[in-house]
Design a protein around this motif. Structure first.
Motif, PDB file in Angstrom:
ATOM      1  N   ILE A 262     -13.442   1.440  -6.777  1.00 37.40           N
ATOM      2  CA  ILE A 262     -13.362   0.447  -5.705  1.00 37.40           C
ATOM      3  C   ILE A 262     -14.779   0.023  -5.311  1.00 37.40           C
ATOM      4  N   LYS A 263     -14.847  -1.137  -4.703  1.00 36.61           N
ATOM      5  CA  LYS A 263     -16.142  -1.675  -4.290  1.00 36.61           C
ATOM      6  C   LYS A 263     -15.980  -2.356  -2.948  1.00 36.61           C
ATOM      7  N   GLY A 264     -16.908  -2.094  -2.039  1.00 37.06           N
ATOM      8  CA  GLY A 264     -16.869  -2.715  -0.724  1.00 37.06           C
ATOM      9  C   GLY A 264     -17.960  -2.157   0.158  1.00 37.06           C
ATOM     10  N   THR A 265     -17.941  -2.567   1.412  1.00 36.45           N
ATOM     11  CA  THR A 265     -18.911  -2.034   2.369  1.00 36.45           C
ATOM     12  C   THR A 265     -18.524  -0.617   2.765  1.00 36.45           C
ATOM     13  N   VAL A 266     -19.446   0.047   3.445  1.00 32.90           N
ATOM     14  CA  VAL A 266     -19.183   1.426   3.864  1.00 32.90           C
ATOM     15  C   VAL A 266     -17.963   1.482   4.777  1.00 32.90           C
ATOM     16  N   ASN A 267     -17.881   0.576   5.720  1.00 37.19           N
ATOM     17  CA  ASN A 267     -16.768   0.581   6.672  1.00 37.19           C
ATOM     18  C   ASN A 267     -15.445   0.285   5.976  1.00 37.19           C
TER      19      ASN A 267
ATOM     20  N   GLN B 166      -3.505  -1.306  -4.651  1.00 36.34           N
ATOM     21  CA  GLN B 166      -3.905  -2.697  -4.452  1.00 36.34           C
ATOM     22  C   GLN B 166      -3.595  -3.173  -3.036  1.00 36.34           C
ATOM     23  N   ARG B 167      -2.460  -2.773  -2.502  1.00 36.39           N
ATOM     24  CA  ARG B 167      -2.111  -3.195  -1.136  1.00 36.39           C
ATOM     25  C   ARG B 167      -3.036  -2.543  -0.110  1.00 36.39           C
ATOM     26  N   MET B 168      -3.374  -1.290  -0.292  1.00 34.16           N
ATOM     27  CA  MET B 168      -4.315  -0.641   0.620  1.00 34.16           C
ATOM     28  C   MET B 168      -5.693  -1.293   0.522  1.00 34.16           C
ATOM     29  N   ALA B 169      -6.095  -1.662  -0.706  1.00 33.24           N
ATOM     30  CA  ALA B 169      -7.381  -2.324  -0.887  1.00 33.24           C
ATOM     31  C   ALA B 169      -7.403  -3.683  -0.197  1.00 33.24           C
ATOM     32  N   ASN B 170      -6.304  -4.409  -0.270  1.00 34.77           N
ATOM     33  CA  ASN B 170      -6.241  -5.717   0.392  1.00 34.77           C
ATOM     34  C   ASN B 170      -6.373  -5.568   1.903  1.00 34.77           C
ATOM     35  N   GLU B 171      -5.698  -4.580   2.461  1.00 33.74           N
ATOM     36  CA  GLU B 171      -5.759  -4.384   3.906  1.00 33.74           C
ATOM     37  C   GLU B 171      -7.134  -3.877   4.355  1.00 33.74           C
ATOM     38  N   ALA B 172      -7.807  -3.094   3.500  1.00 32.76           N
ATOM     39  CA  ALA B 172      -9.116  -2.546   3.861  1.00 32.76           C
ATOM     40  C   ALA B 172     -10.266  -3.459   3.440  1.00 32.76           C
ATOM     41  N   SER B 173      -9.948  -4.581   2.770  1.00 31.90           N
ATOM     42  CA  SER B 173     -10.966  -5.547   2.321  1.00 31.90           C
ATOM     43  C   SER B 173     -11.942  -4.939   1.321  1.00 31.90           C
ATOM     44  N   VAL B 174     -11.397  -4.184   0.366  1.00 33.18           N
ATOM     45  CA  VAL B 174     -12.216  -3.694  -0.745  1.00 33.18           C
ATOM     46  C   VAL B 174     -11.617  -4.237  -2.039  1.00 33.18           C
ATOM     47  N   SER B 175     -12.414  -4.305  -3.071  1.00 30.84           N
ATOM     48  CA  SER B 175     -11.942  -4.765  -4.370  1.00 30.84           C
ATOM     49  C   SER B 175     -11.704  -3.566  -5.267  1.00 30.84           C
TER      50      SER B 175
ATOM     51  N   ILE C  23     -14.394   3.325   3.973  1.00 35.46           N
ATOM     52  CA  ILE C  23     -13.858   4.351   4.881  1.00 35.46           C
ATOM     53  C   ILE C  23     -12.443   3.984   5.311  1.00 35.46           C
ATOM     54  N   ALA C  24     -12.224   2.697   5.594  1.00 39.32           N
ATOM     55  CA  ALA C  24     -10.879   2.239   5.969  1.00 39.32           C
ATOM     56  C   ALA C  24      -9.897   2.459   4.830  1.00 39.32           C
ATOM     57  N   PHE C  25     -10.325   2.194   3.592  1.00 38.31           N
ATOM     58  CA  PHE C  25      -9.448   2.394   2.425  1.00 38.31           C
ATOM     59  C   PHE C  25      -9.076   3.864   2.281  1.00 38.31           C
ATOM     60  N   ILE C  26     -10.057   4.746   2.375  1.00 36.14           N
ATOM     61  CA  ILE C  26      -9.777   6.175   2.231  1.00 36.14           C
ATOM     62  C   ILE C  26      -8.864   6.664   3.352  1.00 36.14           C
ATOM     63  N   SER C  27      -9.088   6.154   4.552  1.00 36.17           N
ATOM     64  CA  SER C  27      -8.235   6.525   5.685  1.00 36.17           C
ATOM     65  C   SER C  27      -6.795   6.111   5.437  1.00 36.17           C
ATOM     66  N   LYS C  28      -6.598   4.927   4.876  1.00 40.75           N
ATOM     67  CA  LYS C  28      -5.241   4.463   4.564  1.00 40.75           C
ATOM     68  C   LYS C  28      -4.630   5.298   3.451  1.00 40.75           C
ATOM     69  N   ALA C  29      -5.460   5.693   2.470  1.00 35.04           N
ATOM     70  CA  ALA C  29      -4.944   6.475   1.344  1.00 35.04           C
ATOM     71  C   ALA C  29      -4.439   7.840   1.797  1.00 35.04           C
ATOM     72  N   VAL C  30      -5.186   8.498   2.677  1.00 39.96           N
ATOM     73  CA  VAL C  30      -4.780   9.841   3.114  1.00 39.96           C
ATOM     74  C   VAL C  30      -3.610   9.786   4.093  1.00 39.96           C
ATOM     75  N   LYS C  31      -3.356   8.610   4.678  1.00 37.19           N
ATOM     76  CA  LYS C  31      -2.237   8.468   5.608  1.00 37.19           C
ATOM     77  C   LYS C  31      -1.081   7.687   4.999  1.00 37.19           C
ATOM     78  N   ALA C  32      -1.165   7.392   3.709  1.00 37.03           N
ATOM     79  CA  ALA C  32      -0.067   6.698   3.042  1.00 37.03           C
ATOM     80  C   ALA C  32       1.087   7.663   2.809  1.00 37.03           C
ATOM     81  N   ARG C  33       2.284   7.127   2.674  1.00 36.60           N
ATOM     82  CA  ARG C  33       3.455   7.989   2.517  1.00 36.60           C
ATOM     83  C   ARG C  33       3.477   8.670   1.150  1.00 36.60           C
ATOM     84  N   ARG C  34       3.077   7.990   0.110  1.00 39.93           N
ATOM     85  CA  ARG C  34       3.060   8.597  -1.231  1.00 39.93           C
ATOM     86  C   ARG C  34       2.139   9.813  -1.219  1.00 39.93           C
ATOM     87  N   LEU C  35       2.646  10.946  -1.702  1.00 37.88           N
ATOM     88  CA  LEU C  35       1.889  12.190  -1.658  1.00 37.88           C
ATOM     89  C   LEU C  35       0.770  12.152  -2.689  1.00 37.88           C
ATOM     90  N   LEU C  36      -0.459  12.081  -2.202  1.00 37.40           N
ATOM     91  CA  LEU C  36      -1.654  12.055  -3.036  1.00 37.40           C
ATOM     92  C   LEU C  36      -2.628  13.114  -2.542  1.00 37.40           C
TER      93      LEU C  36
END
Length: 263
Positions: free
Chosen positions: A143-148, A98-107, A151-164
């Motif tokens: 998740i739902k949002g624009t392409v950009n 949810q926090r990554m989604a808020n920062e990336a502006s996706v729902s 992409i921002a959400f996925i970028s944050k997910a792969v660079k988040a500290r939690r191992l995913l």
């Protein structure tokens, strides 16, 4: 042929009878009493030698432990446990999404998590712990949002500290033509965790220290953004752990061991 009477033979060798009897008695006493005592003394000597070696190893280990910085160790443990929790920490994962989604502006829509076995790591045996260590949780996040923004959400997910691990992406809406059109997709994610070992191992083993490669990896993990905490409005959005021993920044409430089955 010379004949020797038994009486004469007895008189000839009777002087040897008493020493022979004494020798037999000495051998019997030695076998029954002295030999066990000598073996016990020999065993005690070997145990003392082994104890001296163990004492030297433990003394060296105690000196190495006393030289370590407790605050640094605590911070390292908190950083690593925030990357790979000891528990499944499904609420922490959902909060991070949810926090990554808020920062990336996706729902964020539906979040489905397969919790796996409900048994705790402390109740699991050695074989079960090995199985848990190699069996991540599996989640599906819509998740739902624009392409950009996606992409921002996925970028944050792969660079988040939690191992995913991002296993796959399933587009549920493919009619978007413009960059600002909304699209919806489903992310398949593996969530990793590692139960703590049930014991500290053999106490006499030397203290293991960080290698240069491990130190480099640790610094990389520490630099990743930590999302799994509740941030209050007055708190700053920190990208990593502060220089204190607290896991979450000031003004935040850490999560991670919420009982989902307790209403």
């Amino acid at each position: 042929m010379t004949y020797i009477s038994p009486k004469r033979l007895a008189n000839k060798y009777k002087i040897y009878a008493m020493p022979a009897i004494v020798a037999v008695i000495i051998l019997f006493l030695f076998w029954q009493f002295l030999q066990p005592k000598m073996e016990a003394i020999s065993n005690a000597g070997r145990e003392l030698d082994n104890g001296s070696k163990q004492l030297a190893l433990l003394t060296k280990k105690a000196n190495d432990l006393s030289a370590l910085d407790k605050n640094d160790l605590k911070e390292r443990f908190q950083v690593l446990s925030s990357a790979v929790p000891a528990e499944k920490d499904v609420p922490g994962f959902m909060l991070g999404v949810q926090r990554m989604a808020n920062e990336a502006s996706v729902s964020v829509g539906l979040i489905e998590v397969n919790p796996g076995s409900i048994s705790t790591a402390s109740a699991a045996g050695t074989k079960e712990l090995k199985k848990i260590a190699t069996t991540p949780l599996f989640a599906r996040v819509t998740i739902k949002g624009t392409v950009n923004s996606i992409i921002a959400f996925i970028s944050k997910a792969v660079k988040a500290r939690r191992l995913l691990k991002l296993e796959g992406i399933n587009l549920s809406t493919i009619g978007a033509q413009k960059a600002n059109d909304q699209i919806s997709l489903i992310l398949s994610i593996s969530i990793y965790y590692q139960p703590l070992p049930p014991t500290l191992g053999i106490i006499s083993l030397p203290l293991e220290k960080f290698s240069d490669e491990e130190e480099k990896t640790y610094q990389q993990i520490k630099a990743y953004t930590y999302y799994s905490y509740l941030e209050q409005p007055q708190a700053n959005n920190a990208s990593h752990l502060p220089e204190t021993t607290s896991l979450a920044p000031s003004g935040s409430v850490p999560v991670g061991k919420i009982d989902l089955f307790n209403r």
